[in-house]
Each structure stands twice: as C-alpha cells, then as structure tokens.
Design a protein around this motif. Structure first.
Motif, PDB file in Angstrom:
ATOM      1  N   ARG A 157       6.026  -1.973  -4.119  1.00 28.29           N
ATOM      2  CA  ARG A 157       7.240  -1.427  -3.505  1.00 28.29           C
ATOM      3  C   ARG A 157       7.205  -1.594  -1.985  1.00 28.29           C
ATOM      4  O   ARG A 157       6.906  -0.652  -1.252  1.00 28.29           O
ATOM      5  N   PRO A 158       7.530  -2.791  -1.475  1.00 26.58           N
ATOM      6  CA  PRO A 158       7.529  -2.986  -0.015  1.00 26.58           C
ATOM      7  C   PRO A 158       8.498  -2.066   0.718  1.00 26.58           C
ATOM      8  O   PRO A 158       8.296  -1.748   1.888  1.00 26.58           O
ATOM      9  N   THR A 159       9.560  -1.600   0.020  1.00 23.16           N
ATOM     10  CA  THR A 159      10.525  -0.698   0.644  1.00 23.16           C
ATOM     11  C   THR A 159       9.874   0.631   1.031  1.00 23.16           C
ATOM     12  O   THR A 159      10.304   1.284   1.988  1.00 23.16           O
ATOM     13  N   LEU A 160       8.817   1.026   0.285  1.00 26.23           N
ATOM     14  CA  LEU A 160       8.161   2.307   0.544  1.00 26.23           C
ATOM     15  C   LEU A 160       7.046   2.209   1.581  1.00 26.23           C
ATOM     16  O   LEU A 160       6.439   3.208   1.940  1.00 26.23           O
ATOM     17  N   LEU A 161       6.769   0.996   2.051  1.00 21.70           N
ATOM     18  CA  LEU A 161       5.705   0.787   3.038  1.00 21.70           C
ATOM     19  C   LEU A 161       6.252   1.028   4.443  1.00 21.70           C
ATOM     20  O   LEU A 161       7.407   0.703   4.742  1.00 21.70           O
ATOM     21  N   ASP A 162       5.426   1.602   5.300  1.00 24.27           N
ATOM     22  CA  ASP A 162       5.837   1.909   6.671  1.00 24.27           C
ATOM     23  C   ASP A 162       6.401   0.665   7.359  1.00 24.27           C
ATOM     24  O   ASP A 162       5.800  -0.413   7.334  1.00 24.27           O
ATOM     25  N   GLU A 163       7.564   0.822   7.984  1.00 25.31           N
ATOM     26  CA  GLU A 163       8.282  -0.331   8.556  1.00 25.31           C
ATOM     27  C   GLU A 163       7.535  -0.966   9.726  1.00 25.31           C
ATOM     28  O   GLU A 163       7.600  -2.179   9.923  1.00 25.31           O
ATOM     29  N   ILE A 187      -9.470  -5.518   6.167  1.00 24.39           N
ATOM     30  CA  ILE A 187      -9.237  -4.332   5.324  1.00 24.39           C
ATOM     31  C   ILE A 187      -8.209  -4.705   4.265  1.00 24.39           C
ATOM     32  O   ILE A 187      -7.112  -5.184   4.603  1.00 24.39           O
ATOM     33  N   VAL A 188      -8.559  -4.519   3.002  1.00 26.62           N
ATOM     34  CA  VAL A 188      -7.667  -4.887   1.891  1.00 26.62           C
ATOM     35  C   VAL A 188      -7.403  -3.646   1.047  1.00 26.62           C
ATOM     36  O   VAL A 188      -8.331  -2.907   0.719  1.00 26.62           O
ATOM     37  N   THR A 189      -6.140  -3.438   0.675  1.00 24.03           N
ATOM     38  CA  THR A 189      -5.840  -2.329  -0.225  1.00 24.03           C
ATOM     39  C   THR A 189      -4.698  -2.673  -1.159  1.00 24.03           C
ATOM     40  O   THR A 189      -3.721  -3.310  -0.748  1.00 24.03           O
ATOM     41  N   ASP A 190      -4.850  -2.295  -2.422  1.00 23.81           N
ATOM     42  CA  ASP A 190      -3.753  -2.355  -3.383  1.00 23.81           C
ATOM     43  C   ASP A 190      -3.012  -1.018  -3.307  1.00 23.81           C
ATOM     44  O   ASP A 190      -3.565  -0.031  -2.813  1.00 23.81           O
ATOM     45  N   GLU A 191      -1.773  -1.002  -3.804  1.00 25.64           N
ATOM     46  CA  GLU A 191      -0.931   0.212  -3.723  1.00 25.64           C
ATOM     47  C   GLU A 191      -0.875   0.707  -2.269  1.00 25.64           C
ATOM     48  O   GLU A 191      -1.065   1.897  -1.978  1.00 25.64           O
ATOM     49  N   ALA A 192      -0.593  -0.225  -1.360  1.00 28.15           N
ATOM     50  CA  ALA A 192      -0.662   0.073   0.077  1.00 28.15           C
ATOM     51  C   ALA A 192       0.331   1.148   0.508  1.00 28.15           C
ATOM     52  O   ALA A 192       0.101   1.838   1.502  1.00 28.15           O
ATOM     53  N   HIS A 193       1.441   1.311  -0.229  1.00 28.14           N
ATOM     54  CA  HIS A 193       2.443   2.317   0.161  1.00 28.14           C
ATOM     55  C   HIS A 193       1.890   3.742   0.030  1.00 28.14           C
ATOM     56  O   HIS A 193       2.469   4.677   0.580  1.00 28.14           O
ATOM     57  N   ASN A 194       0.775   3.907  -0.693  1.00 32.35           N
ATOM     58  CA  ASN A 194       0.133   5.226  -0.756  1.00 32.35           C
ATOM     59  C   ASN A 194      -0.674   5.522   0.501  1.00 32.35           C
ATOM     60  O   ASN A 194      -0.907   6.688   0.842  1.00 32.35           O
ATOM     61  N   PHE A 195      -1.124   4.485   1.180  1.00 36.65           N
ATOM     62  CA  PHE A 195      -1.973   4.652   2.364  1.00 36.65           C
ATOM     63  C   PHE A 195      -1.153   4.685   3.659  1.00 36.65           C
ATOM     64  O   PHE A 195      -1.566   5.318   4.624  1.00 36.65           O
ATOM     65  N   ALA A 196      -0.027   3.971   3.659  1.00 36.08           N
ATOM     66  CA  ALA A 196       0.835   3.960   4.853  1.00 36.08           C
ATOM     67  C   ALA A 196       2.296   4.057   4.412  1.00 36.08           C
ATOM     68  O   ALA A 196       3.050   3.091   4.508  1.00 36.08           O
ATOM     69  N   PRO A 197       2.702   5.224   3.901  1.00 36.45           N
ATOM     70  CA  PRO A 197       4.065   5.360   3.370  1.00 36.45           C
ATOM     71  C   PRO A 197       5.120   5.462   4.468  1.00 36.45           C
ATOM     72  O   PRO A 197       4.834   5.871   5.587  1.00 36.45           O
ATOM     73  N   LYS A 198       6.332   5.068   4.105  1.00 35.09           N
ATOM     74  CA  LYS A 198       7.453   5.188   5.038  1.00 35.09           C
ATOM     75  C   LYS A 198       8.043   6.599   4.931  1.00 35.09           C
ATOM     76  O   LYS A 198       8.237   7.111   3.831  1.00 35.09           O
ATOM     77  N   GLY A 199       8.313   7.217   6.059  1.00 37.95           N
ATOM     78  CA  GLY A 199       9.059   8.466   6.041  1.00 37.95           C
ATOM     79  C   GLY A 199       8.226   9.732   6.066  1.00 37.95           C
ATOM     80  O   GLY A 199       8.751  10.803   6.350  1.00 37.95           O
TER      81      GLY A 199
END
Length: 610
Positions: A454-460, A413-425
């Motif tokens: 933005r790796p900081t916004l990706l789920d930890e 499974i590949v996705t760009d803008e991954a922080h939109n699909f699995a955001p932190k917080g």
C-alpha cells in the motif's frame, strides 16, 4: 516495418504485414537526417479483413489508413500489425513517413539498457521484449540468470537488467510496490540475494519470518550458497535493547510503541528516568512508586513507625516514603500505565539481550535478518536503526573534520510492510529516524529499500525520496494514482498495472532515466512459505493417518468391544486422551479410507490389516 500516418517529435506509428509487435519492443527508425532515432512500443494493434472494425477508432485513424494504402497495403486483404512507438529522445523534426524500421543491435542501445557491469551491479532480471537483441549481446552479458516463464524455467534470452547500486550515491533509496501475489516478496528476495553477492552490509526487518536463504529453489541449475553471507536473529532470543544505553527520548519512543502515551505518562517518564538506568532499576522504581501511591502517604508513614515490622519491611516502606517525597505528585493511573508498558516489553524479551551480533554482522558485510512480530519490530527498529545510523554518522562527521573515528561501514536498511514503520498521517516509533535517513542518508552512505502493498499509506516525504521504484501488479485505484504521481509511468503503462503477470515489474528509476519493463529472474533460494496450505493440510492428514496405523498395527486384529482393554496403551502411544467413542470413530474413518479392514462376524466387529 515502416513509419505510417502523422508523425511527431515524440511518437510515430509503425506498420508491418508480418511482424506482430510486442509491448516494450525497441525499434530503430532509419531516418538519416535524424541520426536514426530509437523508440519503444507503448501500444499495439492488429487488423484483418475478418474483423471489419476499429480503423475509425484508437491507433489507426484516417491519416494512418491513407498512408497504408499509399505505400501498398491492401486494407481489404492483408493482415496489418500496427504499433505506437514513443521515442527515447525528442526529435528535432518529425520523422519521415514511409521510413524503414528495424530492430536495433545491442551496441546501438547499450547505453539505454545496461548501466553497470554484472560483477558490480544487482542482476535482477531480464528486460522484456529484448530477445531480438540477444544475437548481438556480448558474451559477458549472456547466461547470467534463469527465468520462470509460461513453459517453466528457461535460460536467459534477452538483455539482463543490472541495477547500478553505485549510482545510489546520487539517486538513493528504492521502493518496491505491489499487491498480494504480484511477486513483490519474490522480487525483494532477489534484491537481497544480489546484495549478499556483493557483500553489502544489510539490515532486514522481516515481519513474515520468510527471509531465510538456506533452502535451494526448485529448478535452479547452479546452486549458490549464501550460508556465510547472512545471519537470522530473533528479538528477545538473540538480540534486544540495552536499556542502560537509552536516553529519556529513547525510553519514550519504546514505551509509546507498546501502547500510546498520554502527556501525563510522558511526564512520568521524564520525571522518573535517570541517566544510565538499567531495566531493573527503572522497573523497580516505577513498581515501588505505583505501590506507594496506592497505599498513600499517611499509611506509608504509619508503617515506617510501626515497631512490629521486620527489617526488610521497614526498608521497603522507607523506600516508598522517599519515592512519595520525590514523586508523590505524579498520578497513579499514569504510573500504572508506564508499569504495564515496561512489563509488556520485558515479557517480549526486548531488554534481555543487546545488538552486538547485529553490529558484528554489519561489520562482516553480512545480511542481518531481524525477525519478530510487527509491533515488536516497530519498537526495536527505532532503537537499532538510530544506533547504527548514529555510529555511521559519527564516523563520517569525524572524518570530515579530519579527526580519528571508529570505522562503521555504509549499509542498507530493508523492510517489508514498510507502511507499518513509516505510516502516513500518524507517528510510529521508527518514523522520525527513517525520514531523516530518507532525506540525509545519502551523504552518510545509508540507504533504504522499502517494500509495501500500500504505497498510499507510506509517508509522503519518504515516498518522494525513493529515486528508484519497482512497481509490480497493483489493483487499487488510489495506489495506482500514487504510483503515477511518484513515477514517470505513462497513461498506457498505468492502465497495464492491474494486469501484470506475477514477477513482471515496471522499474522507474532516475538511474536508468526512463521506465523499463522487466521480468524478475528466478531466485536461487526459496521462501519457507512456498508450500500450498491445502497441500500442507493434506500432508498433515496423511502423517496423522500413518501414525495411527503404526500405533494400531500391533493390536490388529482387534474387536470393537476390546478397545477398552487397550485404551491406556493406545493413548500413551498416540499421546492423546481419547475415550472409547473417539477411537471407534477413528477406526471407522480408517476403514472407510481403506487403510484398515472392517469385518462383521456373528460375535463381534473386527478391525484387521487390509
């Protein structure tokens, strides 16, 4: 090249009068007692008599200075090149000062650089500063790629970076991080080309509508066609959600993506939804209930007993009465909220197709690109990822229990803008299933490739499970800090991140066992977004001008006062609704650009061919 200064088990300093060291260059220390340890340049420094500063700071301390003088360097006259070298493996004792240093042969460091055969791995680029090793490179590793460099496109002249995809069984999932213009999307394109080459089934979520592989990249010597290796589908046109296959939980997830749900709305869904509901049956029930609640129980009862009503109207009000008897306690505002969300997804085309074409593509070993707006991709991904992962999991579980199950292939499974699909917080429709795959997908042969600026916004939880990280140029301090926490990048490499060239990447991978500096290869295909927007504007202006000249040509020469006579004909040909004044302005513009000629006579102003 010689060892100078104080050495430790981890790092040494190397000096040379002639050789200018480069970052990430590999060297062999000729210390027989330690079996010729190997290392990599992590910091460089040059000194000459015209710059009498720096020996009291940084790389060259007093110990290095004294050593240089003892082994014959003339500090006042020579150009001296220094390098700080980090050893690949800890030495049992410090390396002998004064020991000779040389570049390695490929056989000496092959285990550090190449973990897979070219035909079995992803050929992603060239390991930086390995041109010294090129003469000893075996033929099987030569001529595999091209590189876009300072002087244009060049052939490979170093060690190829081949990512061992088979090792993802042990070290799963890939993260691709980098800011805007860093080469992240280009690197992701190269990864996808290599997955297609190996015919690995892949599902790509493409919010930018750019993952198309039909156009050949400029300058590529060997044209590689991916025509039969991928398909592009759009949500609402080619693929969608089979509503009747959804559970109550699935419906909640989908509708929450169309707009956040209150507890009251969740209660409405759980109360109204029935197993095997089609979109039409569920939508009609919600719509009728909303109408019934608006009218109220008294008015509905009165209408049912009205003798003057037609049969169709009586049936409708009878339906309203039954719904009120069943669901009359539900709040109207919540029912209306569900109705709006269902209609929004329907208008986007989500419920008008199914995912059969995606399943067929995965079975055929193709790369399936799913395109659509980000919000719709979030909704759809939660459904399609859950469905495909469920099929793969069911097959593997059945096999473990020695039962017969329908085969479903492993896939990526590949996705760009991954922080939109699995955001932190906060929650997102696909987040729970993606977290499950991040933690357990390895057992079932389902892997993630997540790209984000933005790796900081990706789920930890997901970030921690990405065992291989491709780090392109990153400027934001918070993102750099996150990357340093999640990788084995050194302090020096962290400082270099904001200054990396586009297309240069640090690959921190448990598969390789260390961080490597790589130059991504030239892609075989090009993105549809490669045209400069200002060139695009220029092209469109020229196209508009050429079109106007073609329309005007039969009417030239034309007097300014006769524009009114030709207005209908000109507007019809140009598909415009311009007035005389607008046509005058356009004629003036064309004459200023020299496309047509403007002549003033005693009787009129004439526009003629140049």
């Amino acid at each position: 090249m010689q060892i100078v200064g104080v050495t430790t088990q981890h790092e040494v300093y190397v000096a040379s009068k002639t050789h200018k060291f480069r970052m990430n260059e590999m060297l062999v220390m000729e210390d027989e007692d330690l079996y010729q340890p190997k290392g990599e340049v992590v910091e460089t420094f040059s000194y000459n008599r015209y710059i009498p500063m720096g020996f009291d700071k940084g790389l060259a301390d007093d110990q290095v200075l004294k050593t240089l003088e003892h082994i014959g360097y003339d500090i006042g006259a020579d150009d001296i090149h220094l390098a700080k070298v980090r050893l690949f493996a800890e030495a049992v004792q410090p390396i002998q000062t004064g020991a000779k240093v040389r570049h390695p042969h490929f056989d000496e460091i092959s285990s550090l650089l190449v973990k897979a055969k070219p035909e079995e791995g992803l050929i992603l680029g060239e390991v930086k500063s390995t041109d010294f090793i090129d003469p000893t490179l075996p033929e099987s590793l030569k001529g595999l790629l091209q590189i876009q460099d300072h002087d244009g496109i060049r052939e490979q002249n170093g060690v190829p970076f081949i990512f061992d995809i088979r090792a993802m069984q042990q070290y799963p999932h890939i993260g691709v991080f980098g800011g805007s213009g860093s080469g992240k999307s280009f690197g992701l394109r190269v990864v996808l080309e290599e997955l297609m080459k190996l015919r690995i089934p892949t599902l790509v979520f493409d919010p930018h509508f750019e993952m198309n592989f039909a156009a050949k990249a400029e300058g590529v010597t060997e044209a590689k066609s991916y025509q039969d290796r991928y398909i592009v589908v759009q949500i609402g046109q080619d693929v969608g959600v089979d509503f009747s296959a959804l559970s109550v939980r699935d419906v909640e997830r989908l509708l929450s993506a169309a707009g956040s749900l209150t507890e009251s709305m969740v209660n409405v869904i759980q109360t109204i939804h029935k197993r095997k509901d089609s979109y039409q049956s569920f939508s009609d029930r919600v719509s009728n209930l909303a109408s019934a609640l608006e009218l109220g129980k008294q008015k509905v009862e009165a209408m049912v007993h009205d003798a003057g009503m037609s049969r169709e109207e009586l049936a409708r009000y009878d339906t309203y009465r039954k719904l009120l008897d069943q669901f009359g306690s539900l709040p109207l505002a919540s029912v209306k909220g569900i109705q709006w969300r269902v209609n929004r997804l329907y208008q986007a085309g989500l419920f008008q197709q199914n995912i059969r074409s995606i399943e067929q593509g995965i079975h055929a070993g193709q790369l399936v690109v799913v395109q659509g707006p980000v919000w719709l991709l979030q909704v759809f991904s939660s459904y399609v990822v859950g469905a495909l992962y469920g099929k793969r999991r069911t097959y593997k579980d059945a096999k473990l229990q020695q039962q017969q199950g329908e085969f479903f292939p492993p896939f990526v499974i590949v996705t760009d803008e991954a922080h939109n699909f699995a955001p932190k917080g906060y929650d997102a429709p696909a987040k729970s299933v993606l977290k499950e795959i991040a933690q357990e997908g390895r057992k079932y042969g389902v892997f993630l490739v997540f790209a984000t600026q933005r790796p900081t916004l990706l789920d930890e939880t997901i970030t921690a499970q990405l065992n291989s990280k491709f780090v392109f140029r990153t400027v934001r301090g918070t993102d750099i800090q996150t990357i340093k926490e999640e990788t084995d990048l050194t302090h020096e490499e962290g400082k270099r991140l904001p200054y990396l060239r586009s297309g240069d990447v640090f690959v921190s991978s448990a598969i390789m066992g260390r961080t490597m500096a790589v130059r991504i290869r030239l892609a075989h295909s090009s993105s549809p977004h490669t045209l400069n927007p200002f060139d695009e504007l220029k092209e469109m202006n020229k196209k508009d001008t050429d079109q106007l000249v073609e329309i005007l040509d039969p009417h030239l020469p034309m007097a300014e006062m006769s524009i009114m006579n030709h207005l209908t004909e000109l507007n019809a040909a140009a598909k415009k609704s311009w007035d005389v004044q607008t046509w005058k302005k356009e004629l003036e513009r064309l004459s200023n650009e020299g496309v047509i000629k403007k002549e003033k006579t005693p009787f009129a102003t004439l526009y003629t061919r140049p």
